[in-house]
Enzyme design. Structure first.
Site, PDB file in Angstrom:
ATOM      1  N   HIS A 109      10.069 -57.141 -30.058  1.00 60.08           N
ATOM      2  CA  HIS A 109      11.368 -56.542 -30.362  1.00 60.08           C
ATOM      3  C   HIS A 109      12.424 -57.187 -29.468  1.00 60.08           C
ATOM      4  O   HIS A 109      12.239 -57.318 -28.252  1.00 60.08           O
ATOM      5  CB  HIS A 109      11.296 -55.036 -30.127  1.00 60.08           C
ATOM      6  CG  HIS A 109      12.624 -54.371 -30.176  1.00 60.08           C
ATOM      7  ND1 HIS A 109      13.549 -54.648 -31.162  1.00 60.08           N
ATOM      8  CD2 HIS A 109      13.206 -53.451 -29.355  1.00 60.08           C
ATOM      9  CE1 HIS A 109      14.632 -53.930 -30.940  1.00 60.08           C
ATOM     10  NE2 HIS A 109      14.445 -53.201 -29.854  1.00 60.08           N
ATOM     11  N   ASN A 135      20.513 -56.348 -30.300  1.00 65.60           N
ATOM     12  CA  ASN A 135      19.348 -55.517 -30.630  1.00 65.60           C
ATOM     13  C   ASN A 135      19.573 -54.888 -32.003  1.00 65.60           C
ATOM     14  O   ASN A 135      20.433 -54.018 -32.156  1.00 65.60           O
ATOM     15  CB  ASN A 135      19.203 -54.445 -29.534  1.00 65.60           C
ATOM     16  CG  ASN A 135      18.070 -53.475 -29.782  1.00 65.60           C
ATOM     17  OD1 ASN A 135      17.549 -53.371 -30.885  1.00 65.60           O
ATOM     18  ND2 ASN A 135      17.696 -52.745 -28.744  1.00 65.60           N
ATOM     19  N   CYS A 138      13.187 -48.351 -32.475  1.00 70.70           N
ATOM     20  CA  CYS A 138      13.006 -49.813 -32.533  1.00 70.70           C
ATOM     21  C   CYS A 138      11.557 -50.202 -32.807  1.00 70.70           C
ATOM     22  O   CYS A 138      11.275 -51.374 -33.041  1.00 70.70           O
ATOM     23  CB  CYS A 138      13.460 -50.450 -31.230  1.00 70.70           C
ATOM     24  SG  CYS A 138      15.214 -50.248 -30.927  1.00 70.70           S
TER      25      CYS A 138
HETATM   26  N1  ACO Z   1      29.850 -54.751 -18.932  1.00 69.76           N
HETATM   27  C1  ACO Z   1      30.083 -54.726 -17.605  1.00 69.76           C
HETATM   28  N2  ACO Z   1      29.462 -53.862 -16.787  1.00 69.76           N
HETATM   29  C2  ACO Z   1      28.584 -53.006 -17.330  1.00 69.76           C
HETATM   30  C3  ACO Z   1      28.302 -52.988 -18.705  1.00 69.76           C
HETATM   31  C4  ACO Z   1      28.978 -53.900 -19.522  1.00 69.76           C
HETATM   32  N3  ACO Z   1      28.774 -53.972 -20.853  1.00 69.76           N
HETATM   33  N4  ACO Z   1      27.376 -52.030 -18.955  1.00 69.76           N
HETATM   34  C5  ACO Z   1      27.086 -51.458 -17.766  1.00 69.76           C
HETATM   35  N5  ACO Z   1      27.822 -52.050 -16.801  1.00 69.76           N
HETATM   36  C6  ACO Z   1      27.826 -51.758 -15.355  1.00 69.76           C
HETATM   37  C7  ACO Z   1      27.454 -50.322 -15.054  1.00 69.76           C
HETATM   38  O1  ACO Z   1      28.568 -49.485 -15.150  1.00 69.76           O
HETATM   39  C8  ACO Z   1      26.936 -50.458 -13.655  1.00 69.76           C
HETATM   40  O2  ACO Z   1      28.024 -50.512 -12.783  1.00 69.76           O
HETATM   41  P1  ACO Z   1      27.960 -49.781 -11.344  1.00 69.76           P
HETATM   42  O3  ACO Z   1      26.838 -50.470 -10.613  1.00 69.76           O
HETATM   43  O4  ACO Z   1      29.322 -50.053 -10.773  1.00 69.76           O
HETATM   44  O5  ACO Z   1      27.674 -48.351 -11.633  1.00 69.76           O
HETATM   45  C9  ACO Z   1      26.266 -51.815 -13.641  1.00 69.76           C
HETATM   46  O6  ACO Z   1      26.830 -52.549 -14.733  1.00 69.76           O
HETATM   47  C10 ACO Z   1      24.772 -51.768 -13.798  1.00 69.76           C
HETATM   48  O7  ACO Z   1      24.470 -50.928 -14.907  1.00 69.76           O
HETATM   49  P2  ACO Z   1      22.991 -50.742 -15.406  1.00 69.76           P
HETATM   50  O8  ACO Z   1      22.970 -49.785 -16.541  1.00 69.76           O
HETATM   51  O9  ACO Z   1      22.132 -50.453 -14.220  1.00 69.76           O
HETATM   52  O10 ACO Z   1      22.690 -52.230 -15.941  1.00 69.76           O
HETATM   53  P3  ACO Z   1      21.312 -52.893 -16.265  1.00 69.76           P
HETATM   54  O11 ACO Z   1      21.118 -54.081 -15.450  1.00 69.76           O
HETATM   55  O12 ACO Z   1      20.189 -51.884 -16.317  1.00 69.76           O
HETATM   56  O13 ACO Z   1      21.544 -53.407 -17.763  1.00 69.76           O
HETATM   57  C11 ACO Z   1      20.923 -52.836 -19.996  1.00 69.76           C
HETATM   58  C12 ACO Z   1      21.809 -52.473 -18.797  1.00 69.76           C
HETATM   59  C13 ACO Z   1      21.301 -54.200 -20.479  1.00 69.76           C
HETATM   60  C14 ACO Z   1      21.200 -51.789 -21.080  1.00 69.76           C
HETATM   61  C15 ACO Z   1      19.443 -52.824 -19.579  1.00 69.76           C
HETATM   62  O14 ACO Z   1      19.150 -51.673 -18.822  1.00 69.76           O
HETATM   63  C16 ACO Z   1      18.500 -52.881 -20.759  1.00 69.76           C
HETATM   64  O15 ACO Z   1      18.446 -53.842 -21.495  1.00 69.76           O
HETATM   65  N6  ACO Z   1      17.661 -51.840 -20.957  1.00 69.76           N
HETATM   66  C17 ACO Z   1      16.673 -51.856 -22.034  1.00 69.76           C
HETATM   67  C18 ACO Z   1      17.290 -51.499 -23.362  1.00 69.76           C
HETATM   68  C19 ACO Z   1      16.249 -51.534 -24.465  1.00 69.76           C
HETATM   69  O16 ACO Z   1      15.237 -52.182 -24.332  1.00 69.76           O
HETATM   70  N7  ACO Z   1      16.462 -50.800 -25.568  1.00 69.76           N
HETATM   71  C20 ACO Z   1      15.456 -50.822 -26.632  1.00 69.76           C
HETATM   72  C21 ACO Z   1      15.373 -49.587 -27.305  1.00 69.76           C
HETATM   73  S1  ACO Z   1      16.831 -49.141 -28.159  1.00 69.76           S
HETATM   74  C22 ACO Z   1      16.368 -48.234 -29.554  1.00 69.76           C
HETATM   75  O17 ACO Z   1      15.249 -47.871 -29.749  1.00 69.76           O
HETATM   76  C23 ACO Z   1      17.414 -47.887 -30.575  1.00 69.76           C
END
Ligand code: ACO
Length: 313
Positions: free
Chosen positions: A240, A270, A114
């Site tokens: 980004h 994204n 990214c």
């Molecule tokens: N719908 C419902 N529940 C979900 C979903 C979904 N789509 N995805 C995950 N969950 C659940 C998980 O299973 C977990 O459940 P549990 O607590 O029962 O185990 C809970 O939600 C929390 O999951 P987390 O992964 O901890 O969720 P988080 O709040 O961290 O959000 C996210 C996930 C949105 C991916 C976040 O971590 C994020 O944005 N991270 C940064 C991503 C980023 O910046 N990427 C850029 C680089 S990508 C590249 O270079 C190609």
């Protein structure tokens, strides 16, 4: 120090719009979860016949038209992607062919996840410093829906397809500062491709989130330190578009009003290396950008990599 001025922008999003509710056909998720955790409402996915290169070509055509330059004055064309259709031909060489651009300049793709667009800006500037031509075409293009695991709800709701392009000019008076870096490893974000055993995106969301909220403010301070500018001197922060919460968090950490941080993640998700040039094109279209304004762009992602650049509109 010669800097980069953006002369024209373009973008191309596939016609197919996929809502959060549509994603429920693939995984156990909800509109509420996706909106509150990421800010995403819709994303665009490619249809049959569309490709990373075809999106890139359309965005590039618009950027060239809007810049109003002669393609003969281009000194380089760089494609930025981590979801190329194939190892070859590259997005950049397809753009050369489809737009009939001059042959005797460099055309190549680079991959820095990214952060690709930021890496591309600095590489492009280096090429222009060695060229007798004043302009370059830089295109971020992705079809991440093609490398998505539609059974992994932690990633498939996050990403979208699209392309953005800019025509830049090397200019004596334009400000310039950059920072690029990497913290290597394949455990946080992994994108398979070209016959790998695991052809999909895998992402440790929380680790990536923590990395982003630490690195983005660091990059901004680094760019300000290099240029001798203050936060108040920057007209727009274009980060980004990975997660609304990351952008909000960064604005708050810096004590800056959120309105100076452009956001469009709600519509596109994204789009990796395409997200910043798509944002720039939207900002130009909405009349938000005025000539002479200073833009501070920061990207982060797979690698892990980060990159930032100070530019002029
Ligand atoms: N719908 C419902 N529940 C979900 C979903 C979904 N789509 N995805 C995950 N969950 C659940 C998980 O299973 C977990 O459940 P549990 O607590 O029962 O185990 C809970 O939600 C929390 O999951 P987390 O992964 O901890 O969720 P988080 O709040 O961290 O959000 C996210 C996930 C949105 C991916 C976040 O971590 C994020 O944005 N991270 C940064 C991503 C980023 O910046 N990427 C850029 C680089 S990508 C590249 O270079 C190609």
């Amino acid at each position: 120090m010669k800097g980069l001025k953006i002369l024209g922008t373009g973008r191309c999003l596939p016609d197919k719009v996929v809502t959060n509710d549509d994603m429920r056909a693939f995984v156990d998720t909800s509109d509420e979860w996706i909106r509150t955790r990421t800010g995403i409402q819709t994303r665009h996915f490619c249809a049959e016949g569309e490709s990373t290169a075809s999106l890139g070509v359309k965005a590039a055509r618009l950027a060239l038209e809007r810049a109003g330059i002669s393609p003969e004055d281009l000194g380089a064309c760089v494609g930025c992607t981590c979801s190329a259709d194939s190892a070859a031909p590259t997005v950049a060489s397809t753009i050369q062919r489809d737009l009939g651009l001059p042959k005797h300049i460099p055309y190549f793709d680079l991959n820095a996840g990214c952060s690709g667009f930021l890496y591309g800006l600095h590489v492009t500037r280096g090429l222009l410093l060695q060229s007798d031509k004043p302009y370059a075409l830089l295109v971020g293009a992705e079809t991440l829906s093609r490398v998505m695991n539609f059974q992994d709800r932690g990633t498939c709701v996050i990403f979208g397809d699209g392309a953005g392009a800019v025509v830049v000019k090397l200019e004596e008076e334009a400000p310039y500062a950059y920072t690029l870096g990497a913290e290597g490893g394949d455990d946080v974000i992994y994108i398979g491709g070209y016959g790998s055993k695991e052809p999909y995106i895998h992402m440790e969301g929380q680790k990536t989130f923590r990395f982003a909220v630490e690195m983005v403010p660091w990059c901004i301070h680094e760019l300000l330190g290099q240029s001798g500018l203050k936060l108040e001197d920057i007209d727009w922060f274009v980060l980004h578009q990975a997660n609304k919460r990351i952008i909000d968090h960064v604005a708050k950490k810096l004590g800056m009003p959120g309105e100076r941080f452009y956001q469009n993640i709600a519509h596109y998700g994204n789009t990796s290396a395409a997200s910043i040039p798509i944002a720039l094109d939207e900002m130009a279209e909405q009349g938000l950008l005025k000539r002479g304004q200073k833009l501070l762009c920061v990207g982060f992602g797979a690698g892990l990599t980060w990159g930032g650049a100070l530019l002029e509109w």
